[in-house]
Design a protein around this motif. Structure first.
Motif, PDB file in Angstrom:
ATOM      1  N   ALA A   1      -2.595  -3.040  15.438  1.00  0.00           N
ATOM      2  CA  ALA A   1      -2.312  -1.426  14.898  1.00  0.00           C
ATOM      3  C   ALA A   1      -1.840  -1.994  13.597  1.00  0.00           C
ATOM      4  CB  ALA A   1      -0.908  -1.955  15.995  1.00  0.00           C
ATOM      5  N   LEU A   2      -2.534  -1.181  13.358  1.00  0.00           N
ATOM      6  CA  LEU A   2      -2.382  -1.234  11.827  1.00  0.00           C
ATOM      7  C   LEU A   2      -1.023   0.096  10.902  1.00  0.00           C
ATOM      8  CD1 LEU A   2      -3.783  -3.029   9.715  1.00  0.00           C
ATOM      9  CD2 LEU A   2      -5.754  -0.717   9.639  1.00  0.00           C
ATOM     10  N   PHE A   3      -0.234  -0.348   9.693  1.00  0.00           N
ATOM     11  CA  PHE A   3       0.124   0.054   9.333  1.00  0.00           C
ATOM     12  C   PHE A   3       0.252   0.220   7.980  1.00  0.00           C
ATOM     13  CE2 PHE A   3       2.009  -0.434  13.623  1.00  0.00           C
ATOM     14  CZ  PHE A   3       2.430   0.695  14.339  1.00  0.00           C
ATOM     15  N   ILE A   4       0.085   1.550   7.391  1.00  0.00           N
ATOM     16  CA  ILE A   4      -0.276   1.126   5.504  1.00  0.00           C
ATOM     17  C   ILE A   4       0.281   1.800   4.721  1.00  0.00           C
ATOM     18  CG2 ILE A   4      -2.482   1.408   3.962  1.00  0.00           C
ATOM     19  CD1 ILE A   4      -4.221   0.755   6.130  1.00  0.00           C
ATOM     20  N   GLU A   5       1.324   1.293   4.818  1.00  0.00           N
ATOM     21  CA  GLU A   5       2.305   2.459   3.198  1.00  0.00           C
ATOM     22  C   GLU A   5       1.676   2.892   3.002  1.00  0.00           C
ATOM     23  OE1 GLU A   5       5.971   1.899   0.484  1.00  0.00           O
ATOM     24  OE2 GLU A   5       4.974  -0.113   0.790  1.00  0.00           O
ATOM     25  N   ASP A   6       0.205   3.197   1.855  1.00  0.00           N
ATOM     26  CA  ASP A   6      -0.040   3.884   0.685  1.00  0.00           C
ATOM     27  C   ASP A   6      -2.136   3.460   0.798  1.00  0.00           C
ATOM     28  OD1 ASP A   6      -1.035   5.366  -1.393  1.00  0.00           O
ATOM     29  OD2 ASP A   6       1.210   4.599  -2.234  1.00  0.00           O
ATOM     30  N   ILE A   7      -2.102   3.930   1.250  1.00  0.00           N
ATOM     31  CA  ILE A   7      -4.237   4.030   1.501  1.00  0.00           C
ATOM     32  C   ILE A   7      -4.467   4.268  -0.209  1.00  0.00           C
ATOM     33  CG2 ILE A   7      -4.234   6.812   1.042  1.00  0.00           C
ATOM     34  CD1 ILE A   7      -5.838   3.859   3.392  1.00  0.00           C
ATOM     35  N   THR A   8      -3.806   4.937  -1.081  1.00  0.00           N
ATOM     36  CA  THR A   8      -4.436   4.926  -2.208  1.00  0.00           C
ATOM     37  C   THR A   8      -4.139   3.281  -2.935  1.00  0.00           C
ATOM     38  OG1 THR A   8      -2.258   5.278  -3.438  1.00  0.00           O
ATOM     39  CG2 THR A   8      -4.268   7.210  -2.412  1.00  0.00           C
ATOM     40  N   ALA A   9      -3.534   2.263  -2.730  1.00  0.00           N
ATOM     41  CA  ALA A   9      -3.453   0.680  -2.940  1.00  0.00           C
ATOM     42  C   ALA A   9      -5.019  -0.029  -2.478  1.00  0.00           C
ATOM     43  CB  ALA A   9      -2.438   0.610  -2.045  1.00  0.00           C
ATOM     44  N   PHE A  10      -5.553   1.244  -1.840  1.00  0.00           N
ATOM     45  CA  PHE A  10      -7.206   0.565  -1.915  1.00  0.00           C
ATOM     46  C   PHE A  10      -8.246   1.738  -2.558  1.00  0.00           C
ATOM     47  CE2 PHE A  10      -4.819  -0.327   2.412  1.00  0.00           C
ATOM     48  CZ  PHE A  10      -5.922  -1.579   2.814  1.00  0.00           C
ATOM     49  N   THR A  11      -7.258   2.111  -3.790  1.00  0.00           N
ATOM     50  CA  THR A  11      -8.710   2.140  -4.630  1.00  0.00           C
ATOM     51  C   THR A  11      -9.799   1.699  -5.179  1.00  0.00           C
ATOM     52  OG1 THR A  11      -6.894   3.227  -5.653  1.00  0.00           O
ATOM     53  CG2 THR A  11      -8.679   4.036  -6.670  1.00  0.00           C
ATOM     54  N   GLY A  12     -11.090   2.364  -4.827  1.00  0.00           N
ATOM     55  CA  GLY A  12     -12.515   2.191  -5.242  1.00  0.00           C
ATOM     56  C   GLY A  12     -12.372   0.855  -3.795  1.00  0.00           C
ATOM     57  N   ILE A  13     -12.521   1.221  -2.961  1.00  0.00           N
ATOM     58  CA  ILE A  13     -12.874   1.052  -1.456  1.00  0.00           C
ATOM     59  C   ILE A  13     -12.126   1.957  -0.248  1.00  0.00           C
ATOM     60  CG2 ILE A  13     -13.645  -1.497  -1.990  1.00  0.00           C
ATOM     61  CD1 ILE A  13     -10.933  -2.924  -0.743  1.00  0.00           C
ATOM     62  N   ASP A  14     -10.876   2.751  -0.567  1.00  0.00           N
ATOM     63  CA  ASP A  14     -10.475   3.344   0.529  1.00  0.00           C
ATOM     64  C   ASP A  14     -11.378   4.303   1.187  1.00  0.00           C
ATOM     65  OD1 ASP A  14     -11.376   4.628  -1.380  1.00  0.00           O
ATOM     66  OD2 ASP A  14      -8.902   5.795  -1.926  1.00  0.00           O
ATOM     67  N   GLU A  15     -12.597   4.596   1.364  1.00  0.00           N
ATOM     68  CA  GLU A  15     -13.616   5.518   2.375  1.00  0.00           C
ATOM     69  C   GLU A  15     -14.264   4.514   3.338  1.00  0.00           C
ATOM     70  OE1 GLU A  15     -17.234   6.586  -1.235  1.00  0.00           O
ATOM     71  OE2 GLU A  15     -16.264   8.677  -0.761  1.00  0.00           O
ATOM     72  N   GLY A  16     -14.889   3.358   2.748  1.00  0.00           N
ATOM     73  CA  GLY A  16     -14.454   2.163   4.044  1.00  0.00           C
ATOM     74  C   GLY A  16     -13.786   2.141   4.846  1.00  0.00           C
ATOM     75  N   LEU A  17     -11.781   2.044   4.148  1.00  0.00           N
ATOM     76  CA  LEU A  17     -10.669   1.612   4.782  1.00  0.00           C
ATOM     77  C   LEU A  17     -10.649   3.230   6.433  1.00  0.00           C
ATOM     78  CD1 LEU A  17      -8.905   0.026   6.269  1.00  0.00           C
ATOM     79  CD2 LEU A  17      -7.143   1.842   4.521  1.00  0.00           C
ATOM     80  N   ILE A  18     -11.134   4.630   5.529  1.00  0.00           N
ATOM     81  CA  ILE A  18     -11.348   5.362   6.576  1.00  0.00           C
ATOM     82  C   ILE A  18     -11.578   5.980   7.488  1.00  0.00           C
ATOM     83  CG2 ILE A  18     -11.304   7.932   5.845  1.00  0.00           C
ATOM     84  CD1 ILE A  18      -8.519   6.680   5.055  1.00  0.00           C
ATOM     85  N   ASP A  19     -12.934   5.074   7.010  1.00  0.00           N
ATOM     86  CA  ASP A  19     -14.352   4.993   7.603  1.00  0.00           C
ATOM     87  C   ASP A  19     -14.096   4.398   9.258  1.00  0.00           C
ATOM     88  OD1 ASP A  19     -16.922   5.774   8.647  1.00  0.00           O
ATOM     89  OD2 ASP A  19     -17.691   4.615   7.624  1.00  0.00           O
ATOM     90  N   VAL A  20     -13.630   3.104   8.838  1.00  0.00           N
ATOM     91  CA  VAL A  20     -13.290   1.812   9.677  1.00  0.00           C
ATOM     92  C   VAL A  20     -12.451   2.549  10.769  1.00  0.00           C
ATOM     93  CG1 VAL A  20     -12.146   0.470   8.563  1.00  0.00           C
ATOM     94  CG2 VAL A  20     -13.502  -0.360  10.494  1.00  0.00           C
ATOM     95  N   LEU A  21     -11.779   3.084   9.757  1.00  0.00           N
ATOM     96  CA  LEU A  21     -10.225   3.477  11.042  1.00  0.00           C
ATOM     97  C   LEU A  21     -11.395   4.894  12.273  1.00  0.00           C
ATOM     98  CD1 LEU A  21      -7.072   4.470   8.403  1.00  0.00           C
ATOM     99  CD2 LEU A  21      -8.111   2.047  10.144  1.00  0.00           C
TER     100      LEU A  21
ATOM    101  N   VAL B   1      -0.890   6.050   6.126  1.00  0.00           N
ATOM    102  CA  VAL B   1      -0.957   5.937   7.514  1.00  0.00           C
ATOM    103  C   VAL B   1      -0.864   5.160   8.717  1.00  0.00           C
ATOM    104  CG1 VAL B   1      -3.856   5.109   8.964  1.00  0.00           C
ATOM    105  CG2 VAL B   1      -4.027   6.065   6.309  1.00  0.00           C
ATOM    106  N   CYS B   2      -0.524   5.118  10.112  1.00  0.00           N
ATOM    107  CA  CYS B   2      -1.142   4.610  10.637  1.00  0.00           C
ATOM    108  C   CYS B   2      -1.453   4.746  12.129  1.00  0.00           C
ATOM    109  CB  CYS B   2       0.581   4.466  11.640  1.00  0.00           C
ATOM    110  SG  CYS B   2       0.902   6.617  12.499  1.00  0.00           S
ATOM    111  N   HIS B   3      -2.296   3.395  12.504  1.00  0.00           N
ATOM    112  CA  HIS B   3      -3.239   3.434  13.317  1.00  0.00           C
ATOM    113  C   HIS B   3      -3.464   2.589  14.404  1.00  0.00           C
ATOM    114  CE1 HIS B   3      -7.845   3.825  14.225  1.00  0.00           C
ATOM    115  NE2 HIS B   3      -7.745   2.414  14.271  1.00  0.00           N
ATOM    116  N   ARG B   4      -3.735   2.266  15.329  1.00  0.00           N
ATOM    117  CA  ARG B   4      -4.255   1.628  16.561  1.00  0.00           C
ATOM    118  C   ARG B   4      -5.713   1.723  17.009  1.00  0.00           C
ATOM    119  NH1 ARG B   4      -1.170  -1.126  20.797  1.00  0.00           N
ATOM    120  NH2 ARG B   4      -2.527  -2.291  22.141  1.00  0.00           N
ATOM    121  N   TYR B   5      -5.610  -0.072  16.597  1.00  0.00           N
ATOM    122  CA  TYR B   5      -7.697   0.074  17.227  1.00  0.00           C
ATOM    123  C   TYR B   5      -7.385   0.344  18.900  1.00  0.00           C
ATOM    124  CZ  TYR B   5      -9.523  -0.755  12.821  1.00  0.00           C
ATOM    125  OH  TYR B   5      -9.762  -0.781  11.106  1.00  0.00           O
TER     126      TYR B   5
END
Length: 358
Positions: free
Chosen positions: A315-335, A352-356
């Motif tokens: 269970a993944l909770f992300i306060e701010d997706i832009t903290a991954f700037t530069g690799i955020d596309e990969g995070l969104i893809d894997v989610l 983002v809040c997400h559950r695998y």
């Protein structure tokens, strides 16, 4: 019994005020956070994907728990203007999820990634220090994250960013509508090699300095600006001494482009160059850290596989997706969210809040 009135009686300690009344919801300790929590009951459902009938925080939480019960992959994006309580909601969902997981004797891996002052290095360090990556089976992936965080603290970070933007101008193919005029394309490579140009871009407050600080230190005074600082037209308004130094330099392409940028009658040159460089920021950050969007995707996919062997979920909770700037596309893809994958990575939603699921 005689009633007594308390006069000028203070029922709190002054030193506790900053601990309890803190606008950074994720930074408050758990007990104070839960004690001061006020329910969010007017949440708008954008209607993308599965519809949620209950538009309260409990409705959102129940949707997450429902996904757990029925082994359904769940992905939620929290959007809103600054100050509407996005971080507060993410923190509350995480705390509630964590509590119910313990009460039900669950074994989910629950990870909250804080904004960490909006810097990529701090975000990577949180993942490294979270303990979710097993030191034995995921040693190589963990080392890649550690290497990326180390490079973001390097003294050569500013020069590396410039070099990677320069490489991108020759390696990255842009659509015709995003390509600048031919003179810029022809001159820009040597323009970024010129020592005087590089010095100007790296000066305190300059574009490279802003990007470097954002990635390694973050911006504590501007947490709600959900974009990496980029190039602006004013960054190419070189003073006369800088222009003279460029003219005396060895690259004729640098001299030529600097002259065009100096022409006040055509300010669109500066805007065009700033826009052009900004298109390469994600590429440059990925190459600077040696951690690309695909790398991050592989790392989290491998984590999922390892957890599946243990019959566990993430269970993944992300306060701010832009903290991954530069690799955020990969995070969104894997989610697994194809809806946002097509958007510009610099304008992704903040939380983002997400559950695998296995």
């Amino acid at each position: 019994m005689e009633n007594k009135t308390f006069t000028r009686f203070q029922c709190w300690q002054d030193e506790r005020l900053i601990q309890v009344i803190n606008k950074e919801a994720v930074s408050v300790d758990r007990s104070n956070f839960l004690a001061t929590h006020a329910p969010l009951n007017r949440i708008h459902d954008a209607g993308v994907g599965r519809e949620i009938s209950d538009k309260t925080e409990m409705g959102i939480f129940n949707e997450l728990r429902s996904g757990a019960e029925y082994n359904r992959h769940t992905f939620m994006v929290i959007q809103g203007i600054p100050g509407t309580g996005k971080s507060h909601l993410i923190r509350w969902l995480k705390e509630r999820y964590d509590a119910e997981n313990r009460e039900s004797n669950g074994n989910d891996v629950i990870l909250l990634i804080e904004r960490a002052y909006c810097n990529l290095r701090g975000t990577l360090l949180q993942i490294i220090e979270s303990g979710v990556f097993d030191q034995t089976t995921l040693k190589n992936h963990l080392q890649r994250l550690q290497d990326a965080a180390t490079k973001l603290s390097s003294n050569t970070l500013a020069d590396t960013i410039i070099d990677q933007i320069r490489n991108a101008t020759g390696e990255v193919e842009l659509p015709d509508e995003q390509r600048p005029r031919r003179v810029i394309r022809k001159c820009v490579y040597n323009f970024l090699l010129d020592a005087n140009v590089r010095k100007e871009l790296k000066k305190p407050g300059g574009p490279i300095d802003r990007i470097r600080k954002y990635l390694s230190d973050g911006d504590k005074n501007n947490l709600e600006n959900h974009e990496i600082p980029g190039f602006e037209p004013r960054d190419f308004e070189f003073d006369i001494d800088t222009l003279r130094a460029i003219r005396d330099g060895g690259y004729k392409e640098a001299r030529k482009l600097a002259e065009y940028l100096h022409n006040d009658e055509e300010p669109e040159w500066r805007q065009e160059l700033a826009t052009y460089f900004n298109r390469f920021l994600n590429y440059a950050v990925g190459r600077t850290t040696a951690l690309s969007a695909d790398d991050l995707k592989q790392i989290f996919n491998e984590l999922r596989r390892q957890l599946r062997k243990q019959n566990r979920n993430l269970a993944l909770f992300i306060e701010d997706i832009t903290a991954f700037t530069g690799i955020d596309e990969g995070l969104i893809d894997v989610l697994g969210n194809t809806a946002y994958r097509r958007r510009e990575p610099r304008v992704l939603p903040p939380s983002v809040c997400h559950r695998y699921y296995r």
